[in-house]
Design a protein around this motif. Sequence first.
Motif, PDB file in Angstrom:
ATOM      1  N   ARG B  17       0.833  -1.208   0.000  1.00 21.53           N
ATOM      2  CA  ARG B  17       0.000   0.000   0.000  1.00 21.53           C
ATOM      3  C   ARG B  17       0.866   1.256   0.000  1.00 21.53           C
ATOM      4  O   ARG B  17       0.623   2.198  -0.737  1.00 21.53           O
ATOM      5  N   GLN B  18       1.898   1.260   0.874  1.00 25.44           N
ATOM      6  CA  GLN B  18       2.804   2.413   0.939  1.00 25.44           C
ATOM      7  C   GLN B  18       3.421   2.694  -0.421  1.00 25.44           C
ATOM      8  O   GLN B  18       3.469   3.832  -0.872  1.00 25.44           O
ATOM      9  N   LEU B  19       3.894   1.629  -1.060  1.00 28.24           N
ATOM     10  CA  LEU B  19       4.525   1.794  -2.365  1.00 28.24           C
ATOM     11  C   LEU B  19       3.537   2.365  -3.374  1.00 28.24           C
ATOM     12  O   LEU B  19       3.851   3.303  -4.107  1.00 28.24           O
ATOM     13  N   ILE B  20       2.347   1.805  -3.402  1.00 29.26           N
ATOM     14  CA  ILE B  20       1.332   2.262  -4.363  1.00 29.26           C
ATOM     15  C   ILE B  20       0.978   3.714  -4.117  1.00 29.26           C
ATOM     16  O   ILE B  20       0.935   4.518  -5.054  1.00 29.26           O
ATOM     17  N   VAL B  41      11.807   4.357  -3.739  1.00 25.25           N
ATOM     18  CA  VAL B  41      12.274   3.622  -2.565  1.00 25.25           C
ATOM     19  C   VAL B  41      12.997   4.548  -1.588  1.00 25.25           C
ATOM     20  O   VAL B  41      12.891   4.373  -0.365  1.00 25.25           O
ATOM     21  N   GLU B  42      13.688   5.546  -2.110  1.00 29.77           N
ATOM     22  CA  GLU B  42      14.333   6.504  -1.203  1.00 29.77           C
ATOM     23  C   GLU B  42      13.293   7.300  -0.421  1.00 29.77           C
ATOM     24  O   GLU B  42      13.472   7.578   0.761  1.00 29.77           O
ATOM     25  N   GLY B  43      12.230   7.659  -1.090  1.00 27.81           N
ATOM     26  CA  GLY B  43      11.146   8.395  -0.431  1.00 27.81           C
ATOM     27  C   GLY B  43      10.530   7.613   0.702  1.00 27.81           C
ATOM     28  O   GLY B  43      10.031   8.197   1.669  1.00 27.81           O
ATOM     29  N   LEU B  44      10.566   6.308   0.593  1.00 24.66           N
ATOM     30  CA  LEU B  44      10.015   5.462   1.647  1.00 24.66           C
ATOM     31  C   LEU B  44      11.109   5.017   2.631  1.00 24.66           C
ATOM     32  O   LEU B  44      10.809   4.374   3.639  1.00 24.66           O
ATOM     33  N   GLY B  45      12.358   5.331   2.292  1.00 23.24           N
ATOM     34  CA  GLY B  45      13.466   4.960   3.164  1.00 23.24           C
ATOM     35  C   GLY B  45      13.732   3.473   3.207  1.00 23.24           C
ATOM     36  O   GLY B  45      14.135   2.934   4.237  1.00 23.24           O
ATOM     37  N   VAL B  46      13.539   2.805   2.076  1.00 17.26           N
ATOM     38  CA  VAL B  46      13.795   1.366   2.028  1.00 17.26           C
ATOM     39  C   VAL B  46      14.767   1.042   0.902  1.00 17.26           C
ATOM     40  O   VAL B  46      15.070   1.894   0.069  1.00 17.26           O
ATOM     41  N   GLY B  47      15.232  -0.180   0.893  1.00 15.64           N
ATOM     42  CA  GLY B  47      16.162  -0.599  -0.156  1.00 15.64           C
ATOM     43  C   GLY B  47      15.428  -0.883  -1.456  1.00 15.64           C
ATOM     44  O   GLY B  47      14.205  -1.030  -1.484  1.00 15.64           O
ATOM     45  N   LYS B  48      16.204  -0.951  -2.532  1.00 13.25           N
ATOM     46  CA  LYS B  48      15.591  -1.117  -3.841  1.00 13.25           C
ATOM     47  C   LYS B  48      14.922  -2.478  -4.000  1.00 13.25           C
ATOM     48  O   LYS B  48      13.930  -2.619  -4.722  1.00 13.25           O
TER      49      LYS B  48
END
Lengths: 204, 204
Positions: B17-20, B41-48
């Motif tokens: 959901r966060q990604l979408i 992915v940077e905006g969410l602070g996660v790895g690729k």
Amino acid sequence: MDTDERQLTPRGEERRRQLIEFAARRFAENGYHPTSVAEIVEGLGVGKGVFYWYFDSKDELFRAILSEGQRDLRRHQRDAIAGDLTPLERVRNGVRASIEWSLEQPVLVRLFQFAATDERFAGLLRQGERIAVRDAAHQIQEAMEAGEIPCADATLLAQAMLGVHTRIVHLMATGQIEATDEIISTAVDFCVNGIRGAADRSFI
Amino acid sequence: MDTDERQLTPRGEERRRQLIEFAARRFAENGYHPTSVAEIVEGLGVGKGVFYWYFDSKDELFRAILSEGQRDLRRHQRDAIAGDLTPLERVRNGVRASIEWSLEQPVLVRLFQFAATDERFAGLLRQGERIAVRDAAHQIQEAMEAGEIPCADATLLAQAMLGVHTRIVHLMATGQIEATDEIISTAVDFCVNGIRGAADRSFI
DNA sequence: CATTCACTTGACCGATCGGTCAACAATGGG
DNA sequence: CCCATTGTTGACCGATCGGTCAAGTGAATG
């Protein structure tokens, strides 16, 4: 030096035209972003430097395409409402002419549609739209003052007509409906009836 | 393994959901192509790798956004025409509900508009449109059979109404016109008058 | 505690992007 | 024929792209 201040010889003018026309076609087929400058110059069989001799950037080329397209559409609209006509006839002719021009220029229609979705170009597109809408609204206003149709927000009605135009043209260009004269007439009628039957919401 | 067959835990569902939602917002603001997977992915602070755990590709993510958006719009349209109403009331309510939903979902509206310009997504978009148009045409057809409006090509009229809807919503979302109830009413009236006043062009 | 599987990391990949530039060719006026 | 200007070449640049993957971490299950 800015490329748009450069003095072009006839040979240069022709090259510029080639770039604009080929790029417009590729942008319409493949999308603006997915079409690279390399692809454009290869398609014309020239070196990359040619591109940057005529345009400062890919963005500027697209803006040039937009501007020239809008100018051409505008000319056709003007011609269509010239002559001794009633305001409502002018509206009808204007809508019909816009649809017919759009059917002859599927590439530009597609690029207009994309431009509306990209902030880089939306502003430029809106400029041209505003002029067309203002003119259509002017005709509608005159029809109101002539008592041909009830009073209402002329600009809003013009925008609604533009919406119908855009949708119908899009459907025809994508082959979802046929581009027959009868269907165009139905669409034009929809527009005219839309403004003719409009309830009085003005404060006049 | 295809990512869409994967069994997701509640934690996984949330990440999806966060990604979408984040991607949809960025796509709407910046454009689809100019927004990179790295940026998301940077905006969410996660790895690729997170991205490619949930989606096979950037394209597939966009298709997922489109599908979910269309499903939501569809639900609202269905709710709006439920109940004991005349066909023409159904048409009116359907148009109004679509406009109101669109004003609450400017991000999705923008993405729909872009999707129409890109071959990769145009097909998927058309699927949803066809369903909505078919339903609207059905209501118009019933209004014709009930004698509320003259006979004409119901599908074409539904498409014209969709054109008005799209344009009005676009203008409101871009701040070119206000999103007042009165303006929405004028637009809805334009549509109703467009189909009500339509000349008889059918072969019935 | 051990096992399992959903989930996450981030360095890495080859390809391609928009754009630059020094060198060079064609053209036309004097 | 000379020379200034317009037009052309294509190797090259740093940045970034979408996508991969071996190595890990987290939490639930038994």
